[in-house]
Write an enzyme that holds these catalytic residues in place. Structure first.
Site, PDB file in Angstrom:
ATOM      1  N   ASN A 193       1.785   4.937 -10.583  1.00  9.14           N
ATOM      2  CA  ASN A 193       1.058   4.888  -9.309  1.00  9.14           C
ATOM      3  C   ASN A 193       0.978   3.476  -8.729  1.00  9.14           C
ATOM      4  O   ASN A 193       0.630   3.305  -7.562  1.00  9.14           O
ATOM      5  CB  ASN A 193      -0.356   5.448  -9.542  1.00  9.14           C
ATOM      6  N   TYR A 209       8.302  -1.997   2.049  1.00 10.21           N
ATOM      7  CA  TYR A 209       7.568  -0.847   1.489  1.00 10.21           C
ATOM      8  C   TYR A 209       8.388   0.431   1.675  1.00 10.21           C
ATOM      9  O   TYR A 209       8.525   1.243   0.758  1.00 10.21           O
ATOM     10  CB  TYR A 209       6.211  -0.754   2.190  1.00 10.21           C
TER      11      TYR A 209
HETATM   12  N1  NAP Z   1      -3.317   4.741   0.565  1.00 11.24           N
HETATM   13  C1  NAP Z   1      -2.308   5.300   1.220  1.00 11.24           C
HETATM   14  O1  NAP Z   1      -2.417   5.612   2.426  1.00 11.24           O
HETATM   15  C2  NAP Z   1      -1.013   5.606   0.503  1.00 11.24           C
HETATM   16  C3  NAP Z   1      -0.075   6.406   1.164  1.00 11.24           C
HETATM   17  C4  NAP Z   1       1.112   6.706   0.536  1.00 11.24           C
HETATM   18  C5  NAP Z   1       1.371   6.215  -0.734  1.00 11.24           C
HETATM   19  N2  NAP Z   1       0.459   5.436  -1.358  1.00 11.24           N
HETATM   20  C6  NAP Z   1       0.796   4.939  -2.701  1.00 11.24           C
HETATM   21  O2  NAP Z   1      -0.160   5.389  -3.641  1.00 11.24           O
HETATM   22  C7  NAP Z   1      -0.285   4.430  -4.694  1.00 11.24           C
HETATM   23  C8  NAP Z   1      -1.740   4.035  -4.848  1.00 11.24           C
HETATM   24  O3  NAP Z   1      -2.183   3.486  -3.624  1.00 11.24           O
HETATM   25  P1  NAP Z   1      -3.715   3.247  -3.260  1.00 11.24           P
HETATM   26  O4  NAP Z   1      -3.838   3.506  -1.832  1.00 11.24           O
HETATM   27  O5  NAP Z   1      -4.592   3.945  -4.233  1.00 11.24           O
HETATM   28  O6  NAP Z   1      -3.742   1.651  -3.479  1.00 11.24           O
HETATM   29  P2  NAP Z   1      -4.821   0.661  -4.075  1.00 11.24           P
HETATM   30  O7  NAP Z   1      -6.203   1.171  -3.888  1.00 11.24           O
HETATM   31  O8  NAP Z   1      -4.447  -0.659  -3.528  1.00 11.24           O
HETATM   32  O9  NAP Z   1      -4.483   0.722  -5.662  1.00 11.24           O
HETATM   33  C9  NAP Z   1      -3.261   0.250  -6.152  1.00 11.24           C
HETATM   34  C10 NAP Z   1      -3.210   0.407  -7.651  1.00 11.24           C
HETATM   35  O10 NAP Z   1      -1.995  -0.211  -8.119  1.00 11.24           O
HETATM   36  C11 NAP Z   1      -2.308  -1.159  -9.126  1.00 11.24           C
HETATM   37  N3  NAP Z   1      -1.395  -2.307  -9.075  1.00 11.24           N
HETATM   38  C12 NAP Z   1      -1.084  -3.070  -8.001  1.00 11.24           C
HETATM   39  N4  NAP Z   1      -0.238  -4.054  -8.371  1.00 11.24           N
HETATM   40  C13 NAP Z   1      -0.022  -3.906  -9.710  1.00 11.24           C
HETATM   41  C14 NAP Z   1       0.742  -4.622 -10.669  1.00 11.24           C
HETATM   42  N5  NAP Z   1       1.467  -5.705 -10.351  1.00 11.24           N
HETATM   43  N6  NAP Z   1       0.731  -4.198 -11.951  1.00 11.24           N
HETATM   44  C15 NAP Z   1      -0.001  -3.130 -12.292  1.00 11.24           C
HETATM   45  N7  NAP Z   1      -0.756  -2.397 -11.447  1.00 11.24           N
HETATM   46  C16 NAP Z   1      -0.765  -2.793 -10.157  1.00 11.24           C
HETATM   47  C17 NAP Z   1      -3.743  -1.586  -8.830  1.00 11.24           C
HETATM   48  O11 NAP Z   1      -4.364  -2.014 -10.004  1.00 11.24           O
HETATM   49  P3  NAP Z   1      -5.007  -3.514 -10.163  1.00 11.24           P
HETATM   50  O12 NAP Z   1      -5.227  -4.091  -8.818  1.00 11.24           O
HETATM   51  O13 NAP Z   1      -6.245  -3.268 -10.942  1.00 11.24           O
HETATM   52  O14 NAP Z   1      -3.977  -4.230 -10.950  1.00 11.24           O
HETATM   53  C18 NAP Z   1      -4.366  -0.279  -8.342  1.00 11.24           C
HETATM   54  O15 NAP Z   1      -4.815   0.498  -9.424  1.00 11.24           O
HETATM   55  C19 NAP Z   1       0.630   3.252  -4.320  1.00 11.24           C
HETATM   56  O16 NAP Z   1       1.861   3.397  -4.984  1.00 11.24           O
HETATM   57  C20 NAP Z   1       0.804   3.431  -2.819  1.00 11.24           C
HETATM   58  O17 NAP Z   1       1.992   2.858  -2.360  1.00 11.24           O
HETATM   59  C21 NAP Z   1      -0.747   5.111  -0.774  1.00 11.24           C
END
Ligand code: NAP
Length: 243
Positions: free
Chosen positions: A84, A148
């Site tokens: 994720n 992205y």
């Molecule tokens: N929110 C949206 O609208 C959306 C839409 C489509 C897809 N997504 C995808 O869904 C996933 C989760 O997104 P979210 O919205 O929940 O984002 P978020 O709240 O920013 O969370 C991102 C997660 O990724 C982890 N992470 C980031 N960089 C990392 C690294 N270098 N090593 C290990 N872990 C890392 C963070 O953990 P730490 O910061 O604790 O390390 C956190 O748990 C992502 O892949 C994103 O691209 C999100």
């Protein structure tokens, strides 16, 4: 139908947002859950609150990825993995995109997914289920989001290749493709009055997803009872991809 009761599943990037909701959903369904994130304190806190296994892992530290997955297998077991981790640091036109930002986004969103998937397959003895976190931008263009979009589209190719490579081992590989979801990643946009309205107008259901709605799809794909699903992409986007 066989569910996730007792099955070990590691969620990479589960300290907040969608990853945390996935971990919570898996715990609810009786899985033996492991979580990772970059900050050891935050990981320990979240793991304790879930009653889950936890380890700090920055997926940019390539050498550490196999070590963490191996430790999870030895201490808990291994059936499922959810990749994720994802970042979206730049919202800028491609001609202005800093190549270093390109590298950072590809490193976390795509290369990390490949290395984690590879380590998972190397550690796994029996059948298993792997879910990667894509986006509607895995199959649509994202304006001002070149890196992205390229990374998330790359995941869709990767999922299909891995599904073919590992089908004979009983490892299923699928991609979840969320649309706009209410997490920290979208907080800035959600707090921007005009941008928020413009985004909501583009979503047929007229609202963003909750992280829990995305998590349910992840859990569904992990379940052994859905054992004929592999190499697929599953949108959770309020109808955006229907347009
Ligand atoms: N929110 C949206 O609208 C959306 C839409 C489509 C897809 N997504 C995808 O869904 C996933 C989760 O997104 P979210 O919205 O929940 O984002 P978020 O709240 O920013 O969370 C991102 C997660 O990724 C982890 N992470 C980031 N960089 C990392 C690294 N270098 N090593 C290990 N872990 C890392 C963070 O953990 P730490 O910061 O604790 O390390 C956190 O748990 C992502 O892949 C994103 O691209 C999100």
């Amino acid at each position: 139908m066989p569910g996730l009761e007792g099955l070990p599943v590691l969620v990479v990037g589960a300290t907040r947002g969608i990853g945390l909701a996935v971990a919570q959903e898996l715990v609810r369904r009786g899985a033996r859950v492991g979580i990772t994130g970059r900050d050891p304190q935050r990981v320990a806190q979240v793991a304790e609150s879930l009653g889950a296994w936890g380890r700090a892992l920055d997926v940019r530290n390539r050498a550490v990825i196999p070590e963490v997955i191996s430790t999870f297998r030895h201490e808990v077991g291994l059936y499922g993995l959810v990749y994720n981790a994802g970042i979206s640091p730049a919202f800028t036109r491609a001609d202005k995109l800093d190549p270093e930002v390109w590298d950072q986004v590809l490193e976390v969103n795509l290369t990390g997914a490949f290395l984690t998937a590879q380590a998972f397959a190397r550690e796994l003895y029996g059948p298993g289920s792997l879910v990667l976190m894509g986006s509607v931008l895995s199959f649509k263009g994202g304006a001002r989001l070149a890196a992205y979009t390229a990374a998330k589209a790359g995941l869709w190719g990767l999922v299909r290749a891995l599904a073919l490579d590992w089908a004979e081992r009983g490892i299923r590989v699928n991609l979840v493709a969320p649309g706009w979801t209410e997490t920290e990643m979208t907080q800035g946009l959600r707090e921007h009055p005009t941008l928020k309205e413009a985004i909501l107008r583009e979503i047929p259901l007229g609202r963003m997803a909750s992280p829990e709605e995305v998590a349910k799809m992840v859990a569904f794909l992990l379940e052994p009872g859905n054992g004929y699903l592999t190499g697929g992409i599953y949108a959770v986007d309020g109808g955006v991809s229907a347009k």
